[in-house]
Design a protein around this motif. Structure first.
Motif, PDB file in Angstrom:
ATOM      1  N   TYR A   1      -0.987  -2.094 -10.290  1.00 42.68           N
ATOM      2  CA  TYR A   1       0.112  -2.699  -9.540  1.00 42.68           C
ATOM      3  C   TYR A   1      -0.029  -2.420  -8.050  1.00 42.68           C
ATOM      4  CZ  TYR A   1       4.719  -3.076  -7.409  1.00 42.68           C
ATOM      5  OH  TYR A   1       5.746  -3.376  -6.548  1.00 42.68           O
ATOM      6  N   GLU A   2      -0.289  -1.183  -7.706  1.00 44.94           N
ATOM      7  CA  GLU A   2      -0.340  -0.810  -6.287  1.00 44.94           C
ATOM      8  C   GLU A   2      -1.522  -1.427  -5.546  1.00 44.94           C
ATOM      9  OE1 GLU A   2       0.011   3.515  -5.982  1.00 44.94           O
ATOM     10  OE2 GLU A   2       2.017   3.126  -5.183  1.00 44.94           O
TER      11      GLU A   2
ATOM     12  N   GLN B   1       1.180  -8.763  -7.120  1.00 45.04           N
ATOM     13  CA  GLN B   1       2.176  -8.100  -7.958  1.00 45.04           C
ATOM     14  C   GLN B   1       3.259  -7.443  -7.106  1.00 45.04           C
ATOM     15  OE1 GLN B   1       1.359  -5.903 -11.563  1.00 45.04           O
ATOM     16  NE2 GLN B   1      -0.847  -6.301 -11.321  1.00 45.04           N
ATOM     17  N   VAL B   2       2.841  -6.857  -5.991  1.00 41.49           N
ATOM     18  CA  VAL B   2       3.827  -6.204  -5.129  1.00 41.49           C
ATOM     19  C   VAL B   2       4.805  -7.229  -4.568  1.00 41.49           C
ATOM     20  CG1 VAL B   2       4.130  -4.873  -3.005  1.00 41.49           C
ATOM     21  CG2 VAL B   2       2.249  -4.334  -4.555  1.00 41.49           C
ATOM     22  N   LEU B   3       4.308  -8.406  -4.204  1.00 48.43           N
ATOM     23  CA  LEU B   3       5.181  -9.436  -3.661  1.00 48.43           C
ATOM     24  C   LEU B   3       6.122 -10.002  -4.728  1.00 48.43           C
ATOM     25  CD1 LEU B   3       2.608 -11.293  -1.374  1.00 48.43           C
ATOM     26  CD2 LEU B   3       4.582  -9.960  -0.621  1.00 48.43           C
TER      27      LEU B   3
ATOM     28  N   LEU C   1       9.480  -2.407  -7.296  1.00 47.53           N
ATOM     29  CA  LEU C   1       8.663  -1.383  -7.933  1.00 47.53           C
ATOM     30  C   LEU C   1       7.858  -0.579  -6.917  1.00 47.53           C
ATOM     31  CD1 LEU C   1       8.109  -0.370 -10.787  1.00 47.53           C
ATOM     32  CD2 LEU C   1       6.205  -1.982 -10.941  1.00 47.53           C
ATOM     33  N   ALA C   2       7.779  -1.067  -5.678  1.00 46.69           N
ATOM     34  CA  ALA C   2       7.090  -0.333  -4.616  1.00 46.69           C
ATOM     35  C   ALA C   2       8.059   0.302  -3.639  1.00 46.69           C
ATOM     36  CB  ALA C   2       6.148  -1.285  -3.862  1.00 46.69           C
TER      37      ALA C   2
ATOM     38  N   MET D   1       4.586  -2.552   1.301  1.00 43.24           N
ATOM     39  CA  MET D   1       3.266  -2.768   0.716  1.00 43.24           C
ATOM     40  C   MET D   1       2.524  -1.432   0.618  1.00 43.24           C
ATOM     41  SD  MET D   1       1.273  -5.126  -0.538  1.00 43.24           S
ATOM     42  CE  MET D   1       2.175  -6.579   0.005  1.00 43.24           C
ATOM     43  N   PRO D   2       2.121  -0.998  -0.588  1.00 41.90           N
ATOM     44  CA  PRO D   2       1.345   0.253  -0.715  1.00 41.90           C
ATOM     45  C   PRO D   2       0.037   0.176   0.078  1.00 41.90           C
ATOM     46  CG  PRO D   2       2.131  -0.496  -2.863  1.00 41.90           C
ATOM     47  CD  PRO D   2       2.398  -1.606  -1.893  1.00 41.90           C
ATOM     48  N   ARG D   3      -0.450   1.326   0.512  1.00 38.85           N
ATOM     49  CA  ARG D   3      -1.676   1.357   1.308  1.00 38.85           C
ATOM     50  C   ARG D   3      -2.860   0.776   0.537  1.00 38.85           C
ATOM     51  NH1 ARG D   3       0.423   6.443   2.697  1.00 38.85           N
ATOM     52  NH2 ARG D   3      -0.941   7.461   1.176  1.00 38.85           N
ATOM     53  N   THR D   4      -2.901   1.024  -0.769  1.00 35.12           N
ATOM     54  CA  THR D   4      -4.019   0.507  -1.555  1.00 35.12           C
ATOM     55  C   THR D   4      -3.988  -1.029  -1.601  1.00 35.12           C
ATOM     56  OG1 THR D   4      -2.637   0.885  -3.526  1.00 35.12           O
ATOM     57  CG2 THR D   4      -4.301   2.541  -3.007  1.00 35.12           C
ATOM     58  N   ALA D   5      -2.797  -1.625  -1.728  1.00 33.17           N
ATOM     59  CA  ALA D   5      -2.699  -3.083  -1.724  1.00 33.17           C
ATOM     60  C   ALA D   5      -3.053  -3.646  -0.357  1.00 33.17           C
ATOM     61  CB  ALA D   5      -1.279  -3.506  -2.121  1.00 33.17           C
TER      62      ALA D   5
END
Length: 241
Positions: free
Chosen positions: A100-101, A106-108, A113-114, A223-227
């Motif tokens: 997910y991250e 998925q984040v959008l 969830l983020a 937005m997670p750093r990995t995404a």
């Protein structure tokens, strides 16, 4: 008349004497027989009680446990799931969370969830961190292993609850303009993923990144750093679409 009274007196006197002797005999017999009867009755009662107790012991009547009887051992205490299974479950959870991250799409679609300010997401992040802190490569002591198993259970439950909440929320917390921007970024990323033209793909990634930066600065999307790293690498053409 005198000659008649003497014999009568003798007769009367003899009857009284006989009667007294009969009473004496009866008294002697009673004195001898009563103790015998009492002793016989007592012996009969003792024998009856002995037979009754023996029957009760054989039948296991309530209140008298049979001789030599052993009570069954107490049931075993519940054993927690094995530590290796908990490790495997936590690995699957970590992979699902990482997937997910690392996926901007998925984040959008599930921004809650983020966002750790969402209560269900915050609880999951705490539970995940607790399980991760207790994880070991080798089998730990029993108490540590039990704590890790319990932490994995909590993390799994929290993850399911956080995902369910994010599915319900989706983009409902955004304004119409913000939802429009998020939907535009999703379309751009879909075009970049499905395009056969490198130029079109790179252009779509660049536009998506620009729009997404505005959303992040406004605090609309976390937005997670990995995404973000995956999106930047794809925008530079370092990853295949």
């Amino acid at each position: 008349m005198a000659w008649f009274l003497v014999p009568a007196a003798l007769v009367i006197g003899g009857s009284a004497m006989a009667f007294i002797m009969i009473l004496a005999v009866i008294a002697i017999l009673a004195w001898v027989a009563v103790p015998v009867l009492v002793a016989g009755t007592t012996a009969g009662l003792i024998a009856h009680n002995r037979r009754r107790h023996a029957a009760l012991r054989r039948s296991g009547a309530a209140g008298m446990a049979p001789l030599g009887r052993r009570y069954p051992p107490p049931p075993p205490r519940p054993v927690p799931p094995p530590w290796p299974q908990a490790r495997a479950r936590f690995d699957r959870l970590r992979q699902e969370y990482a997937a997910y991250e690392c996926d901007p799409m998925q984040v959008l679609r599930l921004p809650a969830l983020a966002d750790v300010t969402v209560p269900s997401t915050g609880r999951f992040v705490e539970a995940f961190a607790e399980a991760q802190a207790l994880e070991t490569d080798a089998r730990p002591a029993q108490a540590h292993a039990a704590a890790f198993v319990a932490a994995v259970d909590r993390a799994e439950r929290a993850w399911r609850a956080a995902r369910d909440a994010a599915e319900r929320i989706r983009l409902s917390g955004l304004s119409p303009a913000e939802r429009g921007t998020v939907e535009r970024v999703i379309k751009l990323l879909t075009t970049a993923r499905d395009s056969d033209s490198d130029a079109e793909r790179l252009t779509a990634y660049s536009m998506a990144r620009s729009e997404l930066a505005k959303l992040e600065r406004a605090g609309v999307i976390h937005m997670p750093r990995t995404a973000q790293a995956a999106l930047d690498a794809a925008g530079r053409g370092e990853l295949p679409a």
